[in-house]
Design a protein around this motif. Sequence first.
Motif, PDB file in Angstrom:
ATOM      1  N   HIS A   1     -60.083  35.497  43.445  1.00 30.80           N
ATOM      2  CA  HIS A   1     -59.779  36.414  42.348  1.00 30.80           C
ATOM      3  C   HIS A   1     -58.538  36.024  41.554  1.00 30.80           C
ATOM      4  CE1 HIS A   1     -62.813  39.475  43.490  1.00 30.80           C
ATOM      5  NE2 HIS A   1     -62.626  38.955  44.680  1.00 30.80           N
ATOM      6  N   GLY A   2     -57.796  35.036  41.995  1.00 32.01           N
ATOM      7  CA  GLY A   2     -56.676  34.542  41.218  1.00 32.01           C
ATOM      8  C   GLY A   2     -55.421  35.387  41.259  1.00 32.01           C
ATOM      9  N   ASP A   3     -55.376  36.429  42.059  1.00 31.35           N
ATOM     10  CA  ASP A   3     -54.182  37.263  42.161  1.00 31.35           C
ATOM     11  C   ASP A   3     -53.312  36.759  43.315  1.00 31.35           C
ATOM     12  OD1 ASP A   3     -54.756  39.310  44.694  1.00 31.35           O
ATOM     13  OD2 ASP A   3     -56.567  38.567  43.703  1.00 31.35           O
ATOM     14  N   PRO A   4     -52.051  37.211  43.412  1.00 29.69           N
ATOM     15  CA  PRO A   4     -51.150  36.709  44.462  1.00 29.69           C
ATOM     16  C   PRO A   4     -51.681  36.889  45.882  1.00 29.69           C
ATOM     17  CG  PRO A   4     -49.885  37.843  42.790  1.00 29.69           C
ATOM     18  CD  PRO A   4     -51.330  38.077  42.454  1.00 29.69           C
TER      19      PRO A   4
ATOM     20  N   GLY B   1     -59.776  41.367  64.999  1.00 32.88           N
ATOM     21  CA  GLY B   1     -58.459  41.449  65.621  1.00 32.88           C
ATOM     22  C   GLY B   1     -57.824  40.098  65.859  1.00 32.88           C
ATOM     23  N   ARG B   2     -58.293  39.085  65.137  1.00 40.34           N
ATOM     24  CA  ARG B   2     -57.791  37.729  65.360  1.00 40.34           C
ATOM     25  C   ARG B   2     -56.996  37.199  64.173  1.00 40.34           C
ATOM     26  NH1 ARG B   2     -63.219  35.989  67.883  1.00 40.34           N
ATOM     27  NH2 ARG B   2     -63.593  34.919  65.908  1.00 40.34           N
ATOM     28  N   ALA B   3     -56.529  38.084  63.286  1.00 42.85           N
ATOM     29  CA  ALA B   3     -55.785  37.627  62.111  1.00 42.85           C
ATOM     30  C   ALA B   3     -54.732  38.650  61.716  1.00 42.85           C
ATOM     31  CB  ALA B   3     -56.733  37.376  60.943  1.00 42.85           C
ATOM     32  N   CYS B   4     -53.631  38.144  61.158  1.00 50.04           N
ATOM     33  CA  CYS B   4     -52.570  38.983  60.601  1.00 50.04           C
ATOM     34  C   CYS B   4     -52.110  38.380  59.285  1.00 50.04           C
ATOM     35  CB  CYS B   4     -51.373  39.079  61.551  1.00 50.04           C
ATOM     36  SG  CYS B   4     -51.642  40.078  63.036  1.00 50.04           S
ATOM     37  N   ASP B   5     -51.676  39.251  58.361  1.00 48.84           N
ATOM     38  CA  ASP B   5     -51.074  38.829  57.100  1.00 48.84           C
ATOM     39  C   ASP B   5     -49.584  39.144  57.155  1.00 48.84           C
ATOM     40  OD1 ASP B   5     -53.461  37.936  55.959  1.00 48.84           O
ATOM     41  OD2 ASP B   5     -53.981  39.943  55.245  1.00 48.84           O
ATOM     42  N   PHE B   6     -48.759  38.115  57.027  1.00 50.15           N
ATOM     43  CA  PHE B   6     -47.307  38.241  57.115  1.00 50.15           C
ATOM     44  C   PHE B   6     -46.728  38.173  55.702  1.00 50.15           C
ATOM     45  CE2 PHE B   6     -48.831  36.735  61.117  1.00 50.15           C
ATOM     46  CZ  PHE B   6     -47.959  37.210  62.088  1.00 50.15           C
ATOM     47  N   ALA B   7     -46.207  39.294  55.201  1.00 50.57           N
ATOM     48  CA  ALA B   7     -45.698  39.353  53.834  1.00 50.57           C
ATOM     49  C   ALA B   7     -44.483  38.449  53.664  1.00 50.57           C
ATOM     50  CB  ALA B   7     -45.333  40.791  53.474  1.00 50.57           C
ATOM     51  N   ALA B   8     -44.403  37.812  52.484  1.00 46.61           N
ATOM     52  CA  ALA B   8     -43.228  36.993  52.171  1.00 46.61           C
ATOM     53  C   ALA B   8     -42.034  37.883  51.843  1.00 46.61           C
ATOM     54  CB  ALA B   8     -43.539  36.058  51.007  1.00 46.61           C
ATOM     55  N   ASP B   9     -42.296  39.001  51.137  1.00 49.80           N
ATOM     56  CA  ASP B   9     -41.237  39.975  50.868  1.00 49.80           C
ATOM     57  C   ASP B   9     -41.008  40.827  52.109  1.00 49.80           C
ATOM     58  OD1 ASP B   9     -41.048  39.014  48.324  1.00 49.80           O
ATOM     59  OD2 ASP B   9     -42.186  40.647  47.388  1.00 49.80           O
ATOM     60  N   LYS B  10     -39.831  41.385  52.222  1.00 47.62           N
ATOM     61  CA  LYS B  10     -39.470  42.094  53.447  1.00 47.62           C
ATOM     62  C   LYS B  10     -40.287  43.359  53.679  1.00 47.62           C
ATOM     63  CE  LYS B  10     -35.539  43.773  56.106  1.00 47.62           C
ATOM     64  NZ  LYS B  10     -35.934  42.947  57.265  1.00 47.62           N
ATOM     65  N   ASN B  11     -40.569  44.109  52.606  1.00 46.20           N
ATOM     66  CA  ASN B  11     -41.133  45.445  52.787  1.00 46.20           C
ATOM     67  C   ASN B  11     -42.584  45.598  52.358  1.00 46.20           C
ATOM     68  OD1 ASN B  11     -38.657  46.527  53.786  1.00 46.20           O
ATOM     69  ND2 ASN B  11     -37.878  46.562  51.681  1.00 46.20           N
ATOM     70  N   GLY B  12     -43.248  44.519  51.990  1.00 40.73           N
ATOM     71  CA  GLY B  12     -44.649  44.654  51.608  1.00 40.73           C
ATOM     72  C   GLY B  12     -45.140  43.468  50.808  1.00 40.73           C
ATOM     73  N   PHE B  13     -46.389  43.577  50.338  1.00 45.21           N
ATOM     74  CA  PHE B  13     -47.017  42.494  49.593  1.00 45.21           C
ATOM     75  C   PHE B  13     -46.660  42.623  48.118  1.00 45.21           C
ATOM     76  CE2 PHE B  13     -49.843  43.455  53.213  1.00 45.21           C
ATOM     77  CZ  PHE B  13     -49.701  42.259  53.903  1.00 45.21           C
ATOM     78  N   GLY B  14     -45.797  41.746  47.639  1.00 49.23           N
ATOM     79  CA  GLY B  14     -45.363  41.785  46.254  1.00 49.23           C
ATOM     80  C   GLY B  14     -46.141  40.822  45.392  1.00 49.23           C
ATOM     81  N   GLY B  15     -45.477  40.337  44.344  1.00 47.42           N
ATOM     82  CA  GLY B  15     -46.105  39.353  43.472  1.00 47.42           C
ATOM     83  C   GLY B  15     -45.951  37.960  44.052  1.00 47.42           C
ATOM     84  N   VAL B  16     -46.040  36.948  43.195  1.00 47.45           N
ATOM     85  CA  VAL B  16     -45.903  35.564  43.645  1.00 47.45           C
ATOM     86  C   VAL B  16     -44.515  35.367  44.252  1.00 47.45           C
ATOM     87  CG1 VAL B  16     -45.884  33.147  42.934  1.00 47.45           C
ATOM     88  CG2 VAL B  16     -47.506  34.749  41.891  1.00 47.45           C
ATOM     89  N   ALA B  17     -44.476  34.876  45.473  1.00 48.67           N
ATOM     90  CA  ALA B  17     -43.202  34.710  46.179  1.00 48.67           C
ATOM     91  C   ALA B  17     -42.354  33.636  45.516  1.00 48.67           C
ATOM     92  CB  ALA B  17     -43.458  34.347  47.635  1.00 48.67           C
ATOM     93  N   THR B  18     -41.073  33.935  45.351  1.00 49.03           N
ATOM     94  CA  THR B  18     -40.116  32.973  44.815  1.00 49.03           C
ATOM     95  C   THR B  18     -38.834  33.070  45.626  1.00 49.03           C
ATOM     96  OG1 THR B  18     -39.251  34.592  43.228  1.00 49.03           O
ATOM     97  CG2 THR B  18     -41.041  33.157  42.468  1.00 49.03           C
ATOM     98  N   GLY B  19     -37.948  32.112  45.433  1.00 44.61           N
ATOM     99  CA  GLY B  19     -36.632  32.169  46.054  1.00 44.61           C
ATOM    100  C   GLY B  19     -36.685  32.305  47.564  1.00 44.61           C
ATOM    101  N   SER B  20     -35.925  33.265  48.086  1.00 42.92           N
ATOM    102  CA  SER B  20     -35.833  33.447  49.536  1.00 42.92           C
ATOM    103  C   SER B  20     -37.167  33.870  50.144  1.00 42.92           C
ATOM    104  CB  SER B  20     -34.751  34.480  49.869  1.00 42.92           C
ATOM    105  OG  SER B  20     -35.060  35.740  49.288  1.00 42.92           O
TER     106      SER B  20
END
Length: 366
Positions: free
Chosen positions: A350-353, A287-306
Amino acid sequence: MHDHPVRRRWAAALAFMVMVSGLAVAAAAPASAAPGDTGDDGEGGSKTLIQQLAAASKGYVEAKEALERSKKRQSELAAKLKELDGEIGPRQAALDEIVRRTYQTGRLGAVSALITGTGSGGLLDRAETLEKVAVKQDTAVKELIGTREEQARAKTAIDGEIKDQQKQVTVMAKRKNQAEDAIKAANARAAAAEAAARRRSNSSSSSSSGGGSSSGGGSSSGSAKAAAAPRNSDGSLPAEGCTVNDPTTSGCITPRMLHALQEAKKAGFNHYVACFRHQNSGEHPKGRACDFAADKNGFGGVATGSSKTYGNRLANFFISNSGRLGVLYVIWFRRIWLPSSGWKSYSGAHGDPSSNHENHVHLSVR
């Protein structure tokens, strides 16, 4: 009219080609896996590496805070010692004056003054006066002795604080080396397998993969000041368990993790977040970690732009508020930020985003 056999064979062949083509297109754009879905524990490294980083960062920050508390106590003791030094002179002078007068009059002088007085009432008054003089002398001696003893204790305490500070500095250096050696070893083992992924990441990012400050960001949201997490009276962070409901999953998180999550949302970071997760190591199951997605609605591919800019700003927010939020480490875009060392290259297993943290910012708190 019956279909010609040749026409049927061509139709079947064409249908097969369309099917194969469709499969090829589908295989070329697979759905991005969420953190933890690719076989690792969602923090991009081995169980041993994550444990070493957590222990090193925690040890470093605790030693640093202990050093700061010790310096504060030393400053307070130095001020007290200065005050005591100022009291020594006047008290010594007062005692010297009493001793001088006693020497001049002597015991017989006091007895003579007591006997030669006129009247019984005067005799009692003079006896009371002499008693007050004796009490005053005794008090002056005790005050001087007490001040000198307190002065000696303050000096001893200052010496102790200096020794403790030297100890904490040594611990900090050791923990810093521990974290950096662990990352260096892990990156060396993964270098061959990740060469292609590293080139892809470097070509799509204007920032270097080594140390330094977080790339991009720097907006008012990224540098907003968070409210400090609750601390003990001595300034240390209280021990916490996974005791509050995780608003992002059906699991639990610590009060400090919830505080960091809420502070991030207050600062305007409102994209998708996932915190608690069952896994073999790391901070998520605690309970000591969170993953904050770069995309608004979920975990997408490699983040770009905004989306990339959002991740940069969010990472900056956690780093600039690391002391107030009790940050253990931050992982973002193939790099890890440690309290002891700043940004370091950090290769996913694993080399994925998701493993490379190219689609989300990982935050671990103490």
